[in-house]
Scaffold this motif. Sequence first.
Motif, PDB file in Angstrom:
ATOM      1  N   ALA A  85       0.350  95.347 -73.558  1.00  0.00           N
ATOM      2  CA  ALA A  85      -0.115  95.313 -74.946  1.00  0.00           C
ATOM      3  C   ALA A  85      -0.399  93.866 -75.373  1.00  0.00           C
ATOM      4  CB  ALA A  85       0.915  95.963 -75.866  1.00  0.00           C
ATOM      5  N   ALA A  86       0.470  92.939 -74.997  1.00  0.00           N
ATOM      6  CA  ALA A  86       0.230  91.525 -75.300  1.00  0.00           C
ATOM      7  C   ALA A  86      -1.031  91.042 -74.588  1.00  0.00           C
ATOM      8  CB  ALA A  86       1.431  90.679 -74.888  1.00  0.00           C
ATOM      9  N   TYR A  87      -1.214  91.475 -73.362  1.00  0.00           N
ATOM     10  CA  TYR A  87      -2.406  91.122 -72.580  1.00  0.00           C
ATOM     11  C   TYR A  87      -3.666  91.603 -73.299  1.00  0.00           C
ATOM     12  CZ  TYR A  87      -5.432  90.845 -68.430  1.00  0.00           C
ATOM     13  OH  TYR A  87      -6.440  90.550 -67.542  1.00  0.00           O
ATOM     14  N   ALA A  88      -3.625  92.809 -73.826  1.00  0.00           N
ATOM     15  CA  ALA A  88      -4.774  93.350 -74.559  1.00  0.00           C
ATOM     16  C   ALA A  88      -5.035  92.536 -75.825  1.00  0.00           C
ATOM     17  CB  ALA A  88      -4.540  94.818 -74.907  1.00  0.00           C
ATOM     18  N   ARG A  89      -3.981  92.154 -76.524  1.00  0.00           N
ATOM     19  CA  ARG A  89      -4.163  91.385 -77.764  1.00  0.00           C
ATOM     20  C   ARG A  89      -4.764  90.007 -77.478  1.00  0.00           C
ATOM     21  NH1 ARG A  89       0.917  94.139 -78.844  1.00  0.00           N
ATOM     22  NH2 ARG A  89       0.425  95.785 -80.329  1.00  0.00           N
ATOM     23  N   VAL A  90      -4.318  89.374 -76.418  1.00  0.00           N
ATOM     24  CA  VAL A  90      -4.872  88.067 -76.061  1.00  0.00           C
ATOM     25  C   VAL A  90      -6.316  88.222 -75.583  1.00  0.00           C
ATOM     26  CG1 VAL A  90      -4.670  86.139 -74.422  1.00  0.00           C
ATOM     27  CG2 VAL A  90      -2.646  86.994 -75.612  1.00  0.00           C
ATOM     28  N   SER A  91      -6.606  89.320 -74.930  1.00  0.00           N
ATOM     29  CA  SER A  91      -7.958  89.573 -74.432  1.00  0.00           C
ATOM     30  C   SER A  91      -8.949  89.851 -75.556  1.00  0.00           C
ATOM     31  CB  SER A  91      -7.948  90.741 -73.450  1.00  0.00           C
ATOM     32  OG  SER A  91      -7.178  90.407 -72.315  1.00  0.00           O
ATOM     33  N   ALA A  92      -8.456  90.062 -76.772  1.00  0.00           N
ATOM     34  CA  ALA A  92      -9.351  90.275 -77.908  1.00  0.00           C
ATOM     35  C   ALA A  92     -10.128  89.003 -78.223  1.00  0.00           C
ATOM     36  CB  ALA A  92      -8.564  90.733 -79.134  1.00  0.00           C
ATOM     37  N   ARG A  93      -9.606  87.863 -77.788  1.00  0.00           N
ATOM     38  CA  ARG A  93     -10.348  86.610 -77.942  1.00  0.00           C
ATOM     39  C   ARG A  93     -11.389  86.577 -76.839  1.00  0.00           C
ATOM     40  NH1 ARG A  93     -10.741  81.961 -75.571  1.00  0.00           N
ATOM     41  NH2 ARG A  93      -9.061  82.336 -74.116  1.00  0.00           N
ATOM     42  N   SER A  94     -12.616  86.463 -77.205  1.00  0.00           N
ATOM     43  CA  SER A  94     -13.718  86.501 -76.248  1.00  0.00           C
ATOM     44  C   SER A  94     -13.634  85.351 -75.256  1.00  0.00           C
ATOM     45  CB  SER A  94     -15.045  86.432 -76.998  1.00  0.00           C
ATOM     46  OG  SER A  94     -16.115  86.525 -76.100  1.00  0.00           O
ATOM     47  N   ALA A  95     -14.003  85.634 -74.034  1.00  0.00           N
ATOM     48  CA  ALA A  95     -14.058  84.599 -73.005  1.00  0.00           C
ATOM     49  C   ALA A  95     -15.103  83.566 -73.376  1.00  0.00           C
ATOM     50  CB  ALA A  95     -14.419  85.224 -71.660  1.00  0.00           C
ATOM     51  N   SER A  96     -14.780  82.317 -73.133  1.00  0.00           N
ATOM     52  CA  SER A  96     -15.797  81.285 -73.287  1.00  0.00           C
ATOM     53  C   SER A  96     -16.604  81.244 -71.991  1.00  0.00           C
ATOM     54  CB  SER A  96     -15.136  79.930 -73.545  1.00  0.00           C
ATOM     55  OG  SER A  96     -14.451  79.492 -72.390  1.00  0.00           O
ATOM     56  N   GLY A  97     -17.773  80.678 -72.067  1.00  0.00           N
ATOM     57  CA  GLY A  97     -18.592  80.546 -70.870  1.00  0.00           C
ATOM     58  C   GLY A  97     -17.879  79.816 -69.744  1.00  0.00           C
ATOM     59  N   PRO A  98     -17.249  78.659 -70.039  1.00  0.00           N
ATOM     60  CA  PRO A  98     -16.545  77.951 -68.970  1.00  0.00           C
ATOM     61  C   PRO A  98     -15.395  78.758 -68.364  1.00  0.00           C
ATOM     62  CG  PRO A  98     -16.867  76.512 -70.850  1.00  0.00           C
ATOM     63  CD  PRO A  98     -17.301  77.883 -71.272  1.00  0.00           C
ATOM     64  N   GLU A  99     -14.645  79.469 -69.206  1.00  0.00           N
ATOM     65  CA  GLU A  99     -13.560  80.293 -68.671  1.00  0.00           C
ATOM     66  C   GLU A  99     -14.104  81.328 -67.697  1.00  0.00           C
ATOM     67  OE1 GLU A  99     -10.222  80.597 -72.171  1.00  0.00           O
ATOM     68  OE2 GLU A  99     -12.085  81.704 -72.461  1.00  0.00           O
ATOM     69  N   LEU A 100     -15.175  81.980 -68.102  1.00  0.00           N
ATOM     70  CA  LEU A 100     -15.758  83.008 -67.245  1.00  0.00           C
ATOM     71  C   LEU A 100     -16.281  82.396 -65.941  1.00  0.00           C
ATOM     72  CD1 LEU A 100     -16.170  86.027 -67.166  1.00  0.00           C
ATOM     73  CD2 LEU A 100     -18.421  85.683 -68.165  1.00  0.00           C
ATOM     74  N   ALA A 143      -5.729 100.470 -69.411  1.00  0.00           N
ATOM     75  CA  ALA A 143      -5.556  99.523 -70.515  1.00  0.00           C
ATOM     76  C   ALA A 143      -5.918  98.105 -70.067  1.00  0.00           C
ATOM     77  CB  ALA A 143      -4.119  99.574 -71.036  1.00  0.00           C
ATOM     78  N   VAL A 144      -5.495  97.716 -68.871  1.00  0.00           N
ATOM     79  CA  VAL A 144      -5.819  96.380 -68.361  1.00  0.00           C
ATOM     80  C   VAL A 144      -7.323  96.249 -68.139  1.00  0.00           C
ATOM     81  CG1 VAL A 144      -5.556  94.830 -66.375  1.00  0.00           C
ATOM     82  CG2 VAL A 144      -3.550  95.940 -67.378  1.00  0.00           C
ATOM     83  N   LEU A 145      -7.938  97.263 -67.550  1.00  0.00           N
ATOM     84  CA  LEU A 145      -9.386  97.211 -67.325  1.00  0.00           C
ATOM     85  C   LEU A 145     -10.148  97.143 -68.641  1.00  0.00           C
ATOM     86  CD1 LEU A 145      -9.669  99.778 -64.396  1.00  0.00           C
ATOM     87  CD2 LEU A 145      -9.858  97.282 -64.260  1.00  0.00           C
ATOM     88  N   ALA A 146      -9.705  97.883 -69.645  1.00  0.00           N
ATOM     89  CA  ALA A 146     -10.348  97.840 -70.961  1.00  0.00           C
ATOM     90  C   ALA A 146     -10.172  96.461 -71.597  1.00  0.00           C
ATOM     91  CB  ALA A 146      -9.778  98.933 -71.867  1.00  0.00           C
ATOM     92  N   ALA A 147      -8.987  95.890 -71.477  1.00  0.00           N
ATOM     93  CA  ALA A 147      -8.741  94.548 -72.019  1.00  0.00           C
ATOM     94  C   ALA A 147      -9.626  93.516 -71.322  1.00  0.00           C
ATOM     95  CB  ALA A 147      -7.264  94.180 -71.874  1.00  0.00           C
ATOM     96  N   ASN A 148      -9.756  93.623 -70.007  1.00  0.00           N
ATOM     97  CA  ASN A 148     -10.632  92.710 -69.270  1.00  0.00           C
ATOM     98  C   ASN A 148     -12.071  92.840 -69.751  1.00  0.00           C
ATOM     99  OD1 ASN A 148      -8.506  91.769 -67.710  1.00  0.00           O
ATOM    100  ND2 ASN A 148      -8.987  93.061 -65.956  1.00  0.00           N
ATOM    101  N   GLY A 149     -12.512  94.065 -69.971  1.00  0.00           N
ATOM    102  CA  GLY A 149     -13.869  94.288 -70.459  1.00  0.00           C
ATOM    103  C   GLY A 149     -14.075  93.724 -71.854  1.00  0.00           C
ATOM    104  N   LEU A 150     -13.083  93.883 -72.708  1.00  0.00           N
ATOM    105  CA  LEU A 150     -13.167  93.328 -74.059  1.00  0.00           C
ATOM    106  C   LEU A 150     -13.274  91.810 -73.992  1.00  0.00           C
ATOM    107  CD1 LEU A 150     -13.059  93.699 -77.138  1.00  0.00           C
ATOM    108  CD2 LEU A 150     -10.553  93.695 -76.956  1.00  0.00           C
ATOM    109  N   TRP A 151     -12.470  91.199 -73.139  1.00  0.00           N
ATOM    110  CA  TRP A 151     -12.465  89.741 -72.994  1.00  0.00           C
ATOM    111  C   TRP A 151     -13.821  89.226 -72.519  1.00  0.00           C
ATOM    112  CZ3 TRP A 151     -12.590  86.601 -68.478  1.00  0.00           C
ATOM    113  CH2 TRP A 151     -12.277  85.259 -68.692  1.00  0.00           C
ATOM    114  N   ALA A 152     -14.415  89.898 -71.555  1.00  0.00           N
ATOM    115  CA  ALA A 152     -15.654  89.414 -70.932  1.00  0.00           C
ATOM    116  C   ALA A 152     -16.921  89.902 -71.629  1.00  0.00           C
ATOM    117  CB  ALA A 152     -15.685  89.836 -69.466  1.00  0.00           C
TER     118      ALA A 152
END
Length: 183
Positions: A85-100, A143-152
């Motif tokens: 759940a914490a991972y999902a909440r942090v993943s709500a912040r969009s990835a920056s280009g450099p991070e990706l 949930a992890v896959l959805a969080a990853n998708g939200l982030w990216a």
Amino acid sequence: MRPSNREKILSAAYGVVEREGVSAVTFEAVSAASGISRGGLLYHFRSKEELLLALHEYLAQRWEERLIEALGRAPEEATADEKIAAYARVSARSASGPELLLILESSIHSELRRPWSAVLAEWTPNLAGVSPEDPVALDRLLAVLAANGLWASEAISDVRIPAELRGALAERISGMLESPSAP
């Protein structure tokens, strides 16, 4: 408190990735961006590879700090579902280009993947032995896959998701783990 020269160098290297991509990270480019001489860079990092590894370690550490903040306690004190759940909440912040770009680079260089893998091992489910018939394990993985998708999502598409909606999606992902099937 002033940042150390090491942090200043890593911040400058991140800026080079942001402006020009990972391949543009050279001692010359980082020296120009940081205002620290090549000799000063070499004092902290013996090679470009060592600098890039330190950048990955630094970013993975910052990511884990955000995860701990979102969790509100040490990960060893939390359940698997609370960590996801914490991972999902942090993943709500969009990835920056450099991070990706850096994450993608780490996918083909095992040494660069190591810092990210250490964080993921602590915060996401281990796939070893997951059965397709185990609904709890499947919910965690989903949930992890959805969080990853939200982030990216914003980094890989033209779709811009407002912050409020990103937060609601993260909470919805976290809510997937609160089903009666989860222990």
